[in-house]
Design a protein around this motif. Structure first.
Motif, PDB file in Angstrom:
ATOM      1  N   ARG A  82      99.623  53.100  59.864  1.00  0.00           N
ATOM      2  CA  ARG A  82     100.968  52.579  59.606  1.00  0.00           C
ATOM      3  C   ARG A  82     102.007  53.297  60.462  1.00  0.00           C
ATOM      4  O   ARG A  82     102.894  52.683  61.048  1.00  0.00           O
ATOM      5  CB  ARG A  82     101.307  52.734  58.115  1.00  0.00           C
ATOM      6  CG  ARG A  82     102.585  52.019  57.746  1.00  0.00           C
ATOM      7  CD  ARG A  82     102.909  52.165  56.281  1.00  0.00           C
ATOM      8  NE  ARG A  82     103.939  51.240  55.874  1.00  0.00           N
ATOM      9  CZ  ARG A  82     104.426  51.148  54.660  1.00  0.00           C
ATOM     10  NH1 ARG A  82     103.955  51.922  53.685  1.00  0.00           N
ATOM     11  NH2 ARG A  82     105.375  50.288  54.369  1.00  0.00           N
ATOM     12  N   ASN A  83     101.882  54.616  60.533  1.00  0.00           N
ATOM     13  CA  ASN A  83     102.821  55.411  61.317  1.00  0.00           C
ATOM     14  C   ASN A  83     102.749  55.015  62.799  1.00  0.00           C
ATOM     15  O   ASN A  83     103.780  54.899  63.478  1.00  0.00           O
ATOM     16  CB  ASN A  83     102.520  56.901  61.134  1.00  0.00           C
ATOM     17  CG  ASN A  83     103.466  57.792  61.918  1.00  0.00           C
ATOM     18  OD1 ASN A  83     103.111  58.288  62.989  1.00  0.00           O
ATOM     19  ND2 ASN A  83     104.656  57.988  61.414  1.00  0.00           N
ATOM     20  N   LEU A  84     101.525  54.784  63.291  1.00  0.00           N
ATOM     21  CA  LEU A  84     101.381  54.459  64.719  1.00  0.00           C
ATOM     22  C   LEU A  84     101.897  53.059  65.038  1.00  0.00           C
ATOM     23  O   LEU A  84     102.471  52.832  66.108  1.00  0.00           O
ATOM     24  CB  LEU A  84      99.919  54.622  65.154  1.00  0.00           C
ATOM     25  CG  LEU A  84      99.397  56.060  65.115  1.00  0.00           C
ATOM     26  CD1 LEU A  84      97.951  56.117  65.600  1.00  0.00           C
ATOM     27  CD2 LEU A  84     100.261  57.007  65.943  1.00  0.00           C
ATOM     28  N   THR A  95     116.914  44.092  69.398  1.00  0.00           N
ATOM     29  CA  THR A  95     117.823  44.787  68.475  1.00  0.00           C
ATOM     30  C   THR A  95     118.594  45.911  69.183  1.00  0.00           C
ATOM     31  O   THR A  95     119.439  46.560  68.568  1.00  0.00           O
ATOM     32  CB  THR A  95     117.029  45.421  67.308  1.00  0.00           C
ATOM     33  OG1 THR A  95     116.072  46.321  67.858  1.00  0.00           O
ATOM     34  CG2 THR A  95     116.319  44.374  66.466  1.00  0.00           C
ATOM     35  N   GLU A  96     118.276  46.160  70.456  1.00  0.00           N
ATOM     36  CA  GLU A  96     118.913  47.260  71.179  1.00  0.00           C
ATOM     37  C   GLU A  96     120.296  46.867  71.699  1.00  0.00           C
ATOM     38  O   GLU A  96     120.532  45.702  72.038  1.00  0.00           O
ATOM     39  CB  GLU A  96     118.042  47.697  72.366  1.00  0.00           C
ATOM     40  CG  GLU A  96     116.827  48.523  71.973  1.00  0.00           C
ATOM     41  CD  GLU A  96     117.191  49.909  71.469  1.00  0.00           C
ATOM     42  OE1 GLU A  96     118.170  50.504  71.962  1.00  0.00           O
ATOM     43  OE2 GLU A  96     116.491  50.412  70.565  1.00  0.00           O
ATOM     44  N   ALA A  97     121.185  47.870  71.794  1.00  0.00           N
ATOM     45  CA  ALA A  97     122.528  47.602  72.312  1.00  0.00           C
ATOM     46  C   ALA A  97     122.455  47.172  73.776  1.00  0.00           C
ATOM     47  O   ALA A  97     123.163  46.260  74.200  1.00  0.00           O
ATOM     48  CB  ALA A  97     123.394  48.852  72.164  1.00  0.00           C
ATOM     49  N   TYR A 138     107.679  64.075  67.428  1.00  0.00           N
ATOM     50  CA  TYR A 138     107.845  64.736  66.125  1.00  0.00           C
ATOM     51  C   TYR A 138     108.869  64.042  65.222  1.00  0.00           C
ATOM     52  O   TYR A 138     108.915  64.319  64.027  1.00  0.00           O
ATOM     53  CB  TYR A 138     108.266  66.198  66.332  1.00  0.00           C
ATOM     54  CG  TYR A 138     107.113  67.155  66.574  1.00  0.00           C
ATOM     55  CD1 TYR A 138     105.831  66.681  66.828  1.00  0.00           C
ATOM     56  CD2 TYR A 138     107.303  68.531  66.544  1.00  0.00           C
ATOM     57  CE1 TYR A 138     104.776  67.540  67.048  1.00  0.00           C
ATOM     58  CE2 TYR A 138     106.243  69.398  66.763  1.00  0.00           C
ATOM     59  CZ  TYR A 138     104.989  68.903  67.008  1.00  0.00           C
ATOM     60  OH  TYR A 138     103.947  69.755  67.216  1.00  0.00           O
ATOM     61  N   THR A 139     109.706  63.169  65.778  1.00  0.00           N
ATOM     62  CA  THR A 139     110.688  62.495  64.913  1.00  0.00           C
ATOM     63  C   THR A 139     110.026  61.433  64.042  1.00  0.00           C
ATOM     64  O   THR A 139     110.628  60.960  63.080  1.00  0.00           O
ATOM     65  CB  THR A 139     111.830  61.831  65.731  1.00  0.00           C
ATOM     66  OG1 THR A 139     111.290  60.772  66.519  1.00  0.00           O
ATOM     67  CG2 THR A 139     112.564  62.829  66.597  1.00  0.00           C
ATOM     68  N   HIS A 140     108.801  61.053  64.362  1.00  0.00           N
ATOM     69  CA  HIS A 140     108.105  60.020  63.566  1.00  0.00           C
ATOM     70  C   HIS A 140     107.407  60.687  62.385  1.00  0.00           C
ATOM     71  O   HIS A 140     106.290  61.188  62.517  1.00  0.00           O
ATOM     72  CB  HIS A 140     107.122  59.251  64.452  1.00  0.00           C
ATOM     73  CG  HIS A 140     107.826  58.452  65.494  1.00  0.00           C
ATOM     74  ND1 HIS A 140     108.209  57.141  65.288  1.00  0.00           N
ATOM     75  CD2 HIS A 140     108.279  58.792  66.723  1.00  0.00           C
ATOM     76  CE1 HIS A 140     108.852  56.706  66.359  1.00  0.00           C
ATOM     77  NE2 HIS A 140     108.909  57.690  67.240  1.00  0.00           N
TER      78      HIS A 140
HETATM   79  C1  FAD Z   1     115.907  53.245  73.038  1.00  0.00           C
HETATM   80  C2  FAD Z   1     115.757  54.371  72.053  1.00  0.00           C
HETATM   81  C3  FAD Z   1     116.662  55.402  72.098  1.00  0.00           C
HETATM   82  C4  FAD Z   1     116.564  56.479  71.191  1.00  0.00           C
HETATM   83  N1  FAD Z   1     117.455  57.500  71.288  1.00  0.00           N
HETATM   84  C5  FAD Z   1     117.345  58.557  70.467  1.00  0.00           C
HETATM   85  C6  FAD Z   1     118.228  59.657  70.575  1.00  0.00           C
HETATM   86  O1  FAD Z   1     119.114  59.674  71.405  1.00  0.00           O
HETATM   87  N2  FAD Z   1     118.063  60.717  69.740  1.00  0.00           N
HETATM   88  C7  FAD Z   1     117.080  60.721  68.788  1.00  0.00           C
HETATM   89  O2  FAD Z   1     116.971  61.696  68.041  1.00  0.00           O
HETATM   90  N3  FAD Z   1     116.232  59.685  68.663  1.00  0.00           N
HETATM   91  C8  FAD Z   1     116.328  58.611  69.461  1.00  0.00           C
HETATM   92  N4  FAD Z   1     115.436  57.585  69.345  1.00  0.00           N
HETATM   93  C9  FAD Z   1     114.396  57.686  68.330  1.00  0.00           C
HETATM   94  C10 FAD Z   1     114.696  56.888  67.036  1.00  0.00           C
HETATM   95  O3  FAD Z   1     116.037  56.766  66.743  1.00  0.00           O
HETATM   96  C11 FAD Z   1     113.962  57.500  65.826  1.00  0.00           C
HETATM   97  O4  FAD Z   1     114.334  58.806  65.566  1.00  0.00           O
HETATM   98  C12 FAD Z   1     112.482  57.497  66.031  1.00  0.00           C
HETATM   99  O5  FAD Z   1     112.070  56.242  66.388  1.00  0.00           O
HETATM  100  C13 FAD Z   1     111.699  57.961  64.732  1.00  0.00           C
HETATM  101  O6  FAD Z   1     112.280  57.507  63.561  1.00  0.00           O
HETATM  102  P1  FAD Z   1     111.760  56.210  62.807  1.00  0.00           P
HETATM  103  O7  FAD Z   1     112.654  55.972  61.655  1.00  0.00           O
HETATM  104  O8  FAD Z   1     111.601  55.126  63.788  1.00  0.00           O
HETATM  105  O9  FAD Z   1     110.248  56.625  62.355  1.00  0.00           O
HETATM  106  P2  FAD Z   1     109.760  57.364  61.026  1.00  0.00           P
HETATM  107  O10 FAD Z   1     110.636  58.488  60.656  1.00  0.00           O
HETATM  108  O11 FAD Z   1     108.330  57.669  61.272  1.00  0.00           O
HETATM  109  O12 FAD Z   1     109.937  56.253  59.913  1.00  0.00           O
HETATM  110  C14 FAD Z   1     109.200  55.044  59.953  1.00  0.00           C
HETATM  111  C15 FAD Z   1     109.706  54.123  58.848  1.00  0.00           C
HETATM  112  O13 FAD Z   1     109.410  54.735  57.592  1.00  0.00           O
HETATM  113  C16 FAD Z   1     110.476  54.549  56.711  1.00  0.00           C
HETATM  114  N5  FAD Z   1     111.082  55.833  56.343  1.00  0.00           N
HETATM  115  C17 FAD Z   1     110.933  57.016  57.018  1.00  0.00           C
HETATM  116  N6  FAD Z   1     111.611  57.986  56.405  1.00  0.00           N
HETATM  117  C18 FAD Z   1     112.202  57.426  55.336  1.00  0.00           C
HETATM  118  C19 FAD Z   1     113.069  57.920  54.318  1.00  0.00           C
HETATM  119  N7  FAD Z   1     113.445  59.212  54.286  1.00  0.00           N
HETATM  120  N8  FAD Z   1     113.525  57.079  53.406  1.00  0.00           N
HETATM  121  C20 FAD Z   1     113.144  55.789  53.416  1.00  0.00           C
HETATM  122  N9  FAD Z   1     112.332  55.250  54.353  1.00  0.00           N
HETATM  123  C21 FAD Z   1     111.866  56.051  55.296  1.00  0.00           C
HETATM  124  C22 FAD Z   1     111.470  53.623  57.401  1.00  0.00           C
HETATM  125  O14 FAD Z   1     111.162  52.290  57.091  1.00  0.00           O
HETATM  126  C23 FAD Z   1     111.207  53.881  58.852  1.00  0.00           C
HETATM  127  O15 FAD Z   1     111.536  52.775  59.671  1.00  0.00           O
HETATM  128  C24 FAD Z   1     115.513  56.506  70.230  1.00  0.00           C
HETATM  129  C25 FAD Z   1     114.600  55.452  70.206  1.00  0.00           C
HETATM  130  C26 FAD Z   1     114.692  54.392  71.110  1.00  0.00           C
HETATM  131  C27 FAD Z   1     113.687  53.280  71.057  1.00  0.00           C
END
Ligand code: FAD
Length: 227
Positions: A157-159, A212-214, A73-75
């Motif tokens: 695009r999202n996927l 890019t990961e820590a 759901y975070t995507h």
């Molecule tokens: C190793 C790892 C560890 C993680 N740990 C955690 C954690 O501890 N807690 C947690 O919550 N998540 C964690 N995540 C998830 C991560 O941080 C993101 O929340 C998740 O990938 C979804 O967000 P997103 O930006 O990638 O995707 P989306 O929200 O789908 O966004 C995709 C792209 O669209 C654009 N976009 C989206 N929204 C906007 C906006 N408002 N303004 C401008 N551009 C936008 C950006 O270019 C973005 O890259 C982790 C992921 C990985 C791989």
């Protein structure tokens, strides 16, 4: 184990669709399927991201944990639509299926503790139901490991963006499995989807050329190691 069903509403010819829509704006011949396909490939290669939003994906994700769906759901890019199995109306009093991690399955004594914790949650839920506590309040006890079902509408695009994050070795194992299940289901849906998953669904290190990961898994060097 989770299962993904790609629904019939999903675009069957995503590359050709991209080419048709882009062709409208370029004054191209959109009646020629070959030209549309080639134009679609050009848009992908050129990174014209907006065009990737035309192909729609409708799918059911079933049997994954509520925990991995919370991450799903975070995507939010592209304004995806999601509905999730209700914890208010579905009766979980007879038991709820739950996901068990490989590390627990591999160790019998650990799995016994885990299963016992799940059983005690179920027992508490049944006791509260017998006391006439509303089911929506009892549902607060349900664990993140419980299996759930969601029906999703999103776009290419999202996927692709999701794959960059969630095919990373550092991502949660169940999400990495979910991505592989999704790729398999899309590959079976159509050849154009197979081309897309093979060429564009990849971890971010493959896109960047470095990690890019820590905490790096070693698959690719870190940026500073390249210079
Ligand atoms: C190793 C790892 C560890 C993680 N740990 C955690 C954690 O501890 N807690 C947690 O919550 N998540 C964690 N995540 C998830 C991560 O941080 C993101 O929340 C998740 O990938 C979804 O967000 P997103 O930006 O990638 O995707 P989306 O929200 O789908 O966004 C995709 C792209 O669209 C654009 N976009 C989206 N929204 C906007 C906006 N408002 N303004 C401008 N551009 C936008 C950006 O270019 C973005 O890259 C982790 C992921 C990985 C791989």
């Amino acid at each position: 184990m989770g299962n993904i069903i790609i629904q019939n509403e999903t675009t069957a010819d995503p590359i050709s669709l991209i080419g048709r829509e882009a062709g409208v704006c370029w004054g191209g011949n959109v009646t020629d399927p070959e030209k549309n396909y080639k134009r679609g490939l050009d848009c992908l290669l050129s990174g014209h991201g907006r065009t990737w939003e035309y192909p729609q994906v409708y799918m059911v994700l079933d049997g994954y944990s509520a925990r991995v769906i919370r991450e799903f759901y975070t995507h939010i890019a592209g304004g995806p639509t999601r509905l999730q199995a209700s914890t208010r109306y579905i009766n979980y009093q007879k038991g709820f299926p739950y996901v068990t991690a490989p590390s627990l399955k591999a160790k019998r004594s650990a799995k016994a503790i885990y299963d016992e914790a799940m059983n005690s949650i179920l027992k508490a839920m049944q006791e509260l139901e017998a006391m006439d506590i509303p089911r929506e309040d009892i549902g607060m006890l349900l664990p993140l490991a419980m299996e759930t079902k969601v029906v999703v509408r999103t776009n290419l695009r999202n996927l692709i963006d999701m794959s960059h994050q969630r095919m990373c070795t550092r991502a949660y194992w169940e999400y990495r499995n979910l991505m592989q299940d999704m790729i398999k289901a899309l590959n079976e849906y159509s050849d154009e989807w197979k081309y897309l998953t093979e060429h564009y669904f990849q971890p971010k290190c493959e896109v960047c050329g470095f990690c890019t990961e820590a905490k790096c898994c070693g698959r690719k060097p870190r940026k500073e190691e390249l210079s």
